[in-house]
Design a protein around this motif. Structure first.
Motif, PDB file in Angstrom:
ATOM      1  N   ARG A 160       1.071  -1.204  -0.004  1.00 49.60           N
ATOM      2  CA  ARG A 160      -0.069  -0.035  -0.134  1.00 49.60           C
ATOM      3  C   ARG A 160       0.771   1.265  -0.151  1.00 49.60           C
ATOM      4  NH1 ARG A 160      -3.486  -0.097   5.022  1.00 49.60           N
ATOM      5  NH2 ARG A 160      -4.387   1.585   4.033  1.00 49.60           N
ATOM      6  N   ILE A 161       0.627   2.168  -0.731  1.00 48.57           N
ATOM      7  CA  ILE A 161       1.511   3.307  -1.201  1.00 48.57           C
ATOM      8  C   ILE A 161       0.860   4.600  -0.941  1.00 48.57           C
ATOM      9  CG2 ILE A 161       3.042   4.288  -2.756  1.00 48.57           C
ATOM     10  CD1 ILE A 161       3.526   1.788  -4.034  1.00 48.57           C
ATOM     11  N   VAL A 220       5.498   0.789   8.833  1.00 50.43           N
ATOM     12  CA  VAL A 220       5.515   1.663   7.987  1.00 50.43           C
ATOM     13  C   VAL A 220       6.583   2.186   7.265  1.00 50.43           C
ATOM     14  CG1 VAL A 220       4.248   3.776   7.238  1.00 50.43           C
ATOM     15  CG2 VAL A 220       2.957   2.275   8.463  1.00 50.43           C
ATOM     16  N   MET A 270       8.798   5.004   5.533  1.00 47.93           N
ATOM     17  CA  MET A 270       8.645   6.223   5.163  1.00 47.93           C
ATOM     18  C   MET A 270      10.082   6.683   4.220  1.00 47.93           C
ATOM     19  SD  MET A 270       7.781   9.710   7.241  1.00 47.93           S
ATOM     20  CE  MET A 270       7.807  11.329   6.335  1.00 47.93           C
ATOM     21  N   THR A 272      -1.023   2.800  11.681  1.00 49.61           N
ATOM     22  CA  THR A 272      -0.323   1.929  10.359  1.00 49.61           C
ATOM     23  C   THR A 272      -0.751   2.416   9.089  1.00 49.61           C
ATOM     24  OG1 THR A 272      -2.321   0.492  10.726  1.00 49.61           O
ATOM     25  CG2 THR A 272      -0.297   0.095  12.157  1.00 49.61           C
ATOM     26  N   ASP A 273      -1.528   3.200   8.948  1.00 50.49           N
ATOM     27  CA  ASP A 273      -1.977   3.676   7.844  1.00 50.49           C
ATOM     28  C   ASP A 273      -1.029   4.581   6.953  1.00 50.49           C
ATOM     29  OD1 ASP A 273      -3.929   5.986   5.806  1.00 50.49           O
ATOM     30  OD2 ASP A 273      -4.356   3.746   5.576  1.00 50.49           O
ATOM     31  N   PRO A 274      -0.469   4.501   5.821  1.00 51.85           N
ATOM     32  CA  PRO A 274       0.411   5.343   5.248  1.00 51.85           C
ATOM     33  C   PRO A 274       0.203   6.701   4.908  1.00 51.85           C
ATOM     34  CG  PRO A 274       0.504   2.988   4.220  1.00 51.85           C
ATOM     35  CD  PRO A 274      -0.556   3.263   4.969  1.00 51.85           C
ATOM     36  N   ALA A 311       5.132   6.920   1.599  1.00 50.23           N
ATOM     37  CA  ALA A 311       5.163   5.787   2.666  1.00 50.23           C
ATOM     38  C   ALA A 311       4.516   4.649   2.164  1.00 50.23           C
ATOM     39  CB  ALA A 311       4.029   6.462   3.796  1.00 50.23           C
ATOM     40  N   LEU A 312       5.135   3.295   2.702  1.00 45.81           N
ATOM     41  CA  LEU A 312       4.707   1.946   2.225  1.00 45.81           C
ATOM     42  C   LEU A 312       4.301   1.228   3.448  1.00 45.81           C
ATOM     43  CD1 LEU A 312       7.910   1.434   0.066  1.00 45.81           C
ATOM     44  CD2 LEU A 312       5.914   2.502  -0.751  1.00 45.81           C
ATOM     45  N   ARG A 313       3.319   0.361   3.003  1.00 45.41           N
ATOM     46  CA  ARG A 313       2.915  -0.671   3.999  1.00 45.41           C
ATOM     47  C   ARG A 313       2.756  -1.940   3.390  1.00 45.41           C
ATOM     48  NH1 ARG A 313      -1.954  -2.104   7.649  1.00 45.41           N
ATOM     49  NH2 ARG A 313      -0.911  -3.373   9.305  1.00 45.41           N
TER      50      ARG A 313
END
Length: 714
Positions: free
Chosen positions: A121-122, A279, A281, A310-312, A339-341
């Motif tokens: 998720r980006i 996450v 960053m 936890t949300d980018p 930001a990535l998760r």
């Protein structure tokens, strides 16, 4: 319409009243207000106003002089305003078109990142220092490759639209390199080459020599909880995990892109843990160098540590708002954040070789009935044709293989599994039958090479002293070629470089092998570049090592790339080996391997040097020994020996010093004098140049195995 009524009313009242009341002054404001509606409305107002004034004048209302003056003034003012209104409307349409083209162009250069890319998720934000631009001197890009996602973030020297040329060059080069290059270091090298060409095309008046780009390139594999980075002078990314922040500082920063001669020969890659709860960053220095009125920089790490989500996307919005509060106004520099998760991955238990018995064996346990490896330790299918999570290592075995070439790497992987690794170790022979090693030990493989139908992360090709046997086995070479084609990393240990070179996959690459076999490898495969000094060499996804125990060094480097330096260091300590072996292969090589000339006068010169390495072998003395013909000596000596007279003499003196250090207890000053160096410092420099170690350290390693022996200081 209100402006029209105001104009008409003012004209009528001022025209019918005698004397005039002076309301005509309202005409300027009314006419100016009419221009807000555009040139057409303004022109219409002009016509209505003219008609009213002419009508009043013809009816004889008011003073004829005043009427004529009013009409003239009104017509002149309205005409001027109409012209300016038309010009303003034309410029507004031009500006709208230019802005549309600019936004479209900037969108092509810096494409918006998708919300989802593979399992990631980006979220991304971008703020240009130029208020009228959407792109400045910062950049980011992302690309999918088989089994992984690659991401770039960077910062061009300079800001605003003036940096757009470099931004376009870097992003375009990354989109190409991300899909063509096998590894992150290769991606970084490709970027450096592309930027160098771009900057060479810029004239000196444009300050091309002072332009550079800081950047960090990342790779997030789909099936492993790690992230790999190559950092070219850019602020280190950070990982936020529920109130805890980890800065991903590289073990070694590479120079920024575009610095030409400062570009490294090998780009350094680091690997860090990156789990589903983290996450990641990325950011540019526009964030970390944002200063408020008191001169305080924005404390990014501290502020991110206070965020527990936890949300980018929410993380970036939180940082954006926090930076604005910190500054009390807009940013003065370009600023980009990504930001990535990752999506959660099913966790598979790490392989613990010898589990249950407490034994530390590199091989999976085997069933009593078949002698084959227990199926639970082999790569398992998830039901849709994909293997389960874990890093799959396949080690090739064949008759005549060097035992330590096989067990050395396996023991390193097994030790890494004891410290959090998830390596799935499998061995395979050409037909699945047991093989006999050089030590006479019989090894039972897990399967045949053709049965290795699972994804391979690392393929290990060991060697053996009789390297011609596997090279002549076409079925084995074809199998290695097929397996290497679908392996992320291919490693050759010692003489394993020979069968791997026979596949043609090493052509044009730099390759290491056992120092004793270097000349044979170079002669047998002239398209490869043999490095006889290196302990191991990494060229893209291919890694080759020097002899026998150097396979341990090679595997430790692979573990470091996969899991980070801490895990590799823990494995090295467990195995009681160096994390990085000091020096090169020359310190292990046999001596007196120089070519002996077949003709005089070079033969006379070498005889004198070999007989007495410590004697006077200056250029005049050698010329005299050659019969007084310096031109003939200079021309023939390199042809006959492969080196200059100075190199030949220096190497012979080093070899004599090696023999004295190994077999005697003389002080280093005495050894230096007897071997012809003249001083201990000259000998130290020669050892460093030829062997990569000091004389004292060489003596400590090679004189004796007695623990009570105390090495002398160099």
């Amino acid at each position: 319409m209100g402006a029209v009524l105001l104009l008409v009313g003012a004209s009528v009242v001022d025209g019918v009243c005698a004397p005039p009341v002076g309301w005509v002054a309202l005409l300027v404001a009314a006419t100016a207000a009419a221009t807000l509606a555009g040139a057409a409305v303004t022109g219409g107002v002009l016509l209505v106003l003219g008609a009213v004034d002419v009508s009043l004048a013809l009816n004889g209302s008011g003073s004829a002089c005043v009427s004529a003056t009013n009409v003239a003034v009104k017509l002149l003012v309205c005409a001027i305003i109409t012209v300016f209104c038309a010009l303003r409307e034309h410029h507004r349409m031009e500006l709208t078109a230019v802005r549309a083209i600019s936004e479209l162009t900037q969108g092509v250069v810096l494409r918006p990142l998708p919300d989802q890319l593979g399992p990631l998720r980006i979220a991304a934000t971008y703020q240009a220092s130029d208020a009228h631009a959407t792109v400045g001197g910062d950049l980011y890009a992302a690309a999918r490759v088989p089994g992984a996602t690659r991401i770039l973030i960077g910062d061009v020297r300079g800001k605003g639209l003036e940096a757009l040329h470099e931004v376009a060059a870097v992003v375009g080069a990354f989109r190409e390199a991300a899909r063509l290059c096998d590894s992150l270091p290769e991606v970084a090298a490709h970027l450096e080459g592309s930027i160098r060409v771009h900057l060479e095309e810029i004239s000196e008046a444009d300050d091309a020599g002072e332009r550079f780009i800081t950047a960090v390139v990342l790779e997030v594999p789909d099936d492993r909880r790690v992230v790999s980075t190559v950092n070219c002078g850019h602020p280190a990314p950070l990982v936020a995990s529920r109130g805890r922040v980890t800065l991903l500082e590289p073990g070694r920063y590479c120079p920024p892109l575009g610095l030409g001669s400062l570009a490294p020969r090998d780009y350094h890659q680091d690997t860090f843990p990156f789990s589903a709860d983290d996450v990641l960053m990325l950011y540019t220095d526009g964030i970390t160098e944002a200063r408020n009125s008191a001169g305080t920089f924005y404390p990014l790490e501290e502020r991110v540590a206070s965020w527990t989500g936890t949300d980018p996307g929410r993380l970036l919005r939180y940082v954006q708002a926090d930076v604005s509060r910190h500054l009390g106004g807009p940013l003065g520099d370009d600023a980009a954040m990504v930001a990535l998760r990752r999506s959660d991955l099913p966790r598979a238990g790490a392989v613990r070789p010898g589990a249950g018995s407490g034994a530390m064996s590199p091989f999976p346990p085997r069933t009593a009935a078949t002698g084959k490896a227990a199926s639970s330790f082999l790569p398992q299918s998830s039901g849709d044709g994909r293997a389960d999570a874990g890093h799959h290592v396949l080690v090739v075995m064949f008759d005549g293989v060097q035992l330590l070439d096989v067990t050395g790497p396996l023991d390193v992987y097994a030790a890494a599994n004891q410290h959090g690794g998830d390596y799935r170790l499998t061995t395979a022979s050409p037909d699945g039958k047991p093989v006999r090693t050089t030590a006479g030990l019989r090894l039972v493989p897990d399967l045949a090479l053709d049965d290795a139908d699972f994804p391979i992360d690392t393929l290990v090709v060991p060697g053996g002293p009789e390297w011609r046997v596997p090279v002549a086995d076409r079925a084995l070479i074809d199998a290695i070629r097929r397996l290497a084609a679908r392996s992320r990393t291919v490693a050759a240990v010692c003489a394993g470089a020979f069968p791997l070179a026979a596949t043609g996959l090493l052509d044009g690459r730099r390759v290491a092998t056992h120092w004793r076999l270097a000349a044979e490898l170079a002669a047998g495969f002239p398209r490869i570049q043999v490095d006889s000094e290196a302990i191991f060499v990494r060229e893209g996804r291919f890694v080759t090592s020097a002899g026998v125990t150097a396979g341990i060094d090679l595997t430790l480097s692979l573990v470091e790339s996969d899991l980070g330096a801490d895990v590799a260091r823990a494995a090295a300590k467990y195995l009681v080996v160096f994390m990085a072996r000091p020096g090169g292969q020359s310190q292990f090589a046999f001596r007196t391997h120089a070519r002996v000339p077949r003709h005089s006068p070079p033969r006379d010169v070498t005889d004198g040097v070999v007989t007495d390495p410590g004697g006077n072998h200056g250029l005049r003395a050698l010329e005299a020994r050659a019969g007084g013909d310096p031109e003939q000596l200079t021309r023939l000596f390199p042809t006959e020996t492969g080196s200059t007279t100075a190199d030949f003499t220096g190497r012979l003196r080093v070899e004599m010093a090696q023999a004295l250090l190994e077999g005697g207890d003389d002080a280093l000053e005495v050894v230096a004098r007897r071997s012809g160096f003249g001083s201990q410092e000259a000998m130290r420099r020669a050892f460093g140049s030829h062997l990569g170690v000091s004389p004292g350290l060489y003596r400590a390693r090679f004189r004796t195995t007695r623990p009570e022996a105390v090495p002398r200081r160099s």
